[in-house]
Design a protein around this motif. Structure first.
Motif, PDB file in Angstrom:
ATOM      1  N   GLY A 200       0.829  -1.207   0.000  1.00  0.00           N
ATOM      2  CA  GLY A 200       0.000   0.000   0.000  1.00  0.00           C
ATOM      3  C   GLY A 200       0.859   1.251   0.000  1.00  0.00           C
ATOM      4  O   GLY A 200       0.567   2.227  -0.694  1.00  0.00           O
ATOM      5  N   LEU A 205      -0.206   4.952   0.167  1.00  0.00           N
ATOM      6  CA  LEU A 205      -1.266   4.750   1.164  1.00  0.00           C
ATOM      7  C   LEU A 205      -0.679   4.439   2.536  1.00  0.00           C
ATOM      8  O   LEU A 205       0.311   3.700   2.652  1.00  0.00           O
ATOM      9  CB  LEU A 205      -2.169   3.575   0.739  1.00  0.00           C
ATOM     10  N   ASP A 209      -5.203   3.865   5.614  1.00  0.00           N
ATOM     11  CA  ASP A 209      -5.896   3.960   4.317  1.00  0.00           C
ATOM     12  C   ASP A 209      -6.420   2.599   3.837  1.00  0.00           C
ATOM     13  O   ASP A 209      -7.420   2.521   3.137  1.00  0.00           O
ATOM     14  CB  ASP A 209      -4.959   4.528   3.241  1.00  0.00           C
ATOM     15  N   LEU A 210      -5.681   1.525   4.183  1.00  0.00           N
ATOM     16  CA  LEU A 210      -6.094   0.198   3.695  1.00  0.00           C
ATOM     17  C   LEU A 210      -7.453  -0.219   4.263  1.00  0.00           C
ATOM     18  O   LEU A 210      -8.086  -1.135   3.758  1.00  0.00           O
ATOM     19  CB  LEU A 210      -5.049  -0.867   4.046  1.00  0.00           C
ATOM     20  N   TYR A 211      -7.880   0.479   5.329  1.00  0.00           N
ATOM     21  CA  TYR A 211      -9.157   0.132   5.981  1.00  0.00           C
ATOM     22  C   TYR A 211     -10.308   1.034   5.526  1.00  0.00           C
ATOM     23  O   TYR A 211     -11.376   1.022   6.135  1.00  0.00           O
ATOM     24  CB  TYR A 211      -9.013   0.238   7.503  1.00  0.00           C
ATOM     25  N   ARG A 212     -10.088   1.806   4.487  1.00  0.00           N
ATOM     26  CA  ARG A 212     -11.137   2.733   4.020  1.00  0.00           C
ATOM     27  C   ARG A 212     -12.479   2.031   3.776  1.00  0.00           C
ATOM     28  O   ARG A 212     -12.504   0.865   3.391  1.00  0.00           O
ATOM     29  CB  ARG A 212     -10.703   3.368   2.684  1.00  0.00           C
ATOM     30  N   ARG A 213     -13.544   2.814   3.959  1.00  0.00           N
ATOM     31  CA  ARG A 213     -14.886   2.258   3.721  1.00  0.00           C
ATOM     32  C   ARG A 213     -15.631   3.150   2.740  1.00  0.00           C
ATOM     33  O   ARG A 213     -16.455   3.990   3.156  1.00  0.00           O
ATOM     34  CB  ARG A 213     -15.670   2.178   5.022  1.00  0.00           C
ATOM     35  N   PRO A 214     -15.338   3.006   1.472  1.00  0.00           N
ATOM     36  CA  PRO A 214     -16.038   3.850   0.502  1.00  0.00           C
ATOM     37  C   PRO A 214     -17.521   3.476   0.404  1.00  0.00           C
ATOM     38  O   PRO A 214     -17.914   2.388   0.851  1.00  0.00           O
ATOM     39  CB  PRO A 214     -15.315   3.551  -0.807  1.00  0.00           C
ATOM     40  N   TYR A 215     -18.287   4.316  -0.167  1.00  0.00           N
ATOM     41  CA  TYR A 215     -19.706   4.095  -0.533  1.00  0.00           C
ATOM     42  C   TYR A 215     -20.700   4.237   0.624  1.00  0.00           C
ATOM     43  O   TYR A 215     -21.886   4.297   0.388  1.00  0.00           O
ATOM     44  CB  TYR A 215     -19.959   2.723  -1.172  1.00  0.00           C
ATOM     45  N   VAL A 216     -20.247   4.206   1.882  1.00  0.00           N
ATOM     46  CA  VAL A 216     -21.249   4.137   2.950  1.00  0.00           C
ATOM     47  C   VAL A 216     -21.163   5.304   3.944  1.00  0.00           C
ATOM     48  O   VAL A 216     -21.728   5.220   5.018  1.00  0.00           O
ATOM     49  CB  VAL A 216     -21.141   2.820   3.763  1.00  0.00           C
TER      50      VAL A 216
END
Lengths: 220, 194
Positions: A200, A205, A209-216
């Motif tokens: 990463g 990153l 950053d590796l734990y990002r939660r896009p969309y929600v």
């Protein structure tokens, strides 16, 4: 002369561990050899299916995706099944080389059963599989002397396929070869777990950053 | 279902149904014609996604969704919207033909490309190694596998794969005809509303 087909079911093509292992097997076998790389568009000439139908031996190598065979490989098998209806090809012997990221090779069992089932539906003769755990780890460490034993075990298993191909009086049944990494489990898990952070970082990153939660964002 | 739809701020239930367009047991016409009947009910926001083999390209195994754009697939096709839709649903139902004991390749491409909802690390789940989830909450997921009668081996492999490893799937149903689907979906709703 034996007609041997090699199917690379990895979407990563020539950069994949499956390709490395198929090439290794290709160098130790003799005969008329035919190499098939699965492709993203799923478009194959009839020539591909003719070659498969006329093969004496077929070796299918692939990585485990979501506990089963990758969509890209299934596409090829499904097309062969449709091509093969009402035709009678050779009863080719089928061998599988499957690797998963998890340390337990048993997780590959159902994917192997899918190929076994496919083989029976198209009139092929399924022989056995080499089922590899921690494939990504073994591939990444194959040139490090302390981890040599993993590749040695795989090479021995590839020899078993070669010997079976040329064995004129094949046994009725052959067990699958299960290969766990010979390195201690904690070491495999340590390397497998830690390797993601530097990968990463190469892309700018942070660990977080590796734990990002896009969309929600709206939801939580 | 006890969980309220926080996204809409009301009690409605977001349901996503993902079906293979080429599914010959449950054809698109059947789903389209019976859509309102099957998925009727107040407060149901249902989205039907029909997947064509060319809609979603195969996962390329690049791990970009883990190490380049965490949580998002790097391939920009229909799957971007589907992943967004899935994670914002309360319930997802996959309807797939069973091919050689696994999903059809159109649906398998979709499933492979949902890898982004997991983290790359390993964790033990009931004695088996798997990937931990990226999110705190996930939709309740069901799978309906469709196949012709008598395909016992296909059925066994399909069920084994889900029962052993797919802890994210609530329940797997097998259907051999269109009429089954209606009762299966009713069962799912009853179960969810318990």
């Amino acid at each position: 002369m034996k007609q041997i087909s090699f199917i690379n079911g990895s979407p990563r093509g020539n950069n994949s561990f499956s390709f490395t292992l198929l090439k290794q097997l290709e160098t130790i076998t003799k005969g008329e050899k035919y190499f098939i790389n699965t492709n993203f568009k799923g478009k194959y000439d009839d020539e591909v299916f003719k070659k498969l139908a006329n093969s004496d031996d077929i070796i299918i190598a692939f990585p485990l995706y979501y506990y089963c065979i990758p969509g890209i490989l299934l596409n090829l098998l499904e097309q062969y099944y449709k091509y093969n209806i009402n035709k009678k090809g050779n009863s080719a012997n089928v061998y599988v080389i499957v690797n998963c990221g998890f340390p337990e090779p048993q997780i590959n069992d159902e994917a192997i059963n899918v190929i076994r089932n496919f083989s029976s539906k198209v009139g092929f003769n399924f022989r056995f599989a080499i089922s590899i755990g921690s494939g990504g780890f073994i591939d990444a460490t194959k040139n490090i002397p302390v981890f040599n034993k993993n590749m040695k075990n795989i090479n021995n298993a590839l020899e078993r396929i070669k010997n079976d191909i040329y064995d004129q009086c094949k046994k009725q049944f052959c067990d699958d070869i299960m290969l766990e990494p010979s390195s201690p489990r904690w070491l495999v898990l340590f390397f497998s777990g830690r390797s993601w952070y530097p990968l990463g970082k190469k892309n700018g990153l942070s660990k977080k950053d590796l734990y990002r939660r896009p969309y929600v964002e709206e939801r939580y | 279902m006890s969980e309220k739809n926080v996204l809409n701020g009301d009690d409605s239930l977001n349901i996503t149904i993902i079906n293979d367009k080429e599914n010959k047991i449950v054809c698109s016409e059947f789903l389209n014609n019976n859509f309102k009947k099957i998925f009727s009910g107040e407060n149901l926001n249902t989205t039907l996604i029909q997947i064509d083999i060319d809609d979603v390209s195969p996962c390329i195994g690049c791990f970009g969704c883990w190490i380049k754009t965490p949580g998002e697939c790097v391939i920009k096709d229909k799957m971007i919207d589907i992943n967004k839709q899935i994670i914002n649903s309360d319930m997802v139902i996959f309807i797939t033909p069973i091919i050689f004991g696994q999903y059809s390749c159109a649906i398998k491409n979709v499933v492979d490309r949902t890898l982004s909802k997991n983290l790359p690390f390993f964790k033990k789940f009931n004695g088996r190694t798997g990937h931990p989830g990226r999110y705190e909450k996930y939709p309740v997921q069901y799978v309906i596998g469709c196949l012709d009668e008598g395909q016992e081996e296909d059925k066994k492999i399909f069920l084994d794969t889900h029962n052993k490893y797919r802890r994210d799937i609530q329940k797997v149903y097998i259907s051999t005809n269109e009429e089954d689907i209606e009762s299966i979906v009713q069962n799912i709703f009853i179960e969810v509303n318990k």
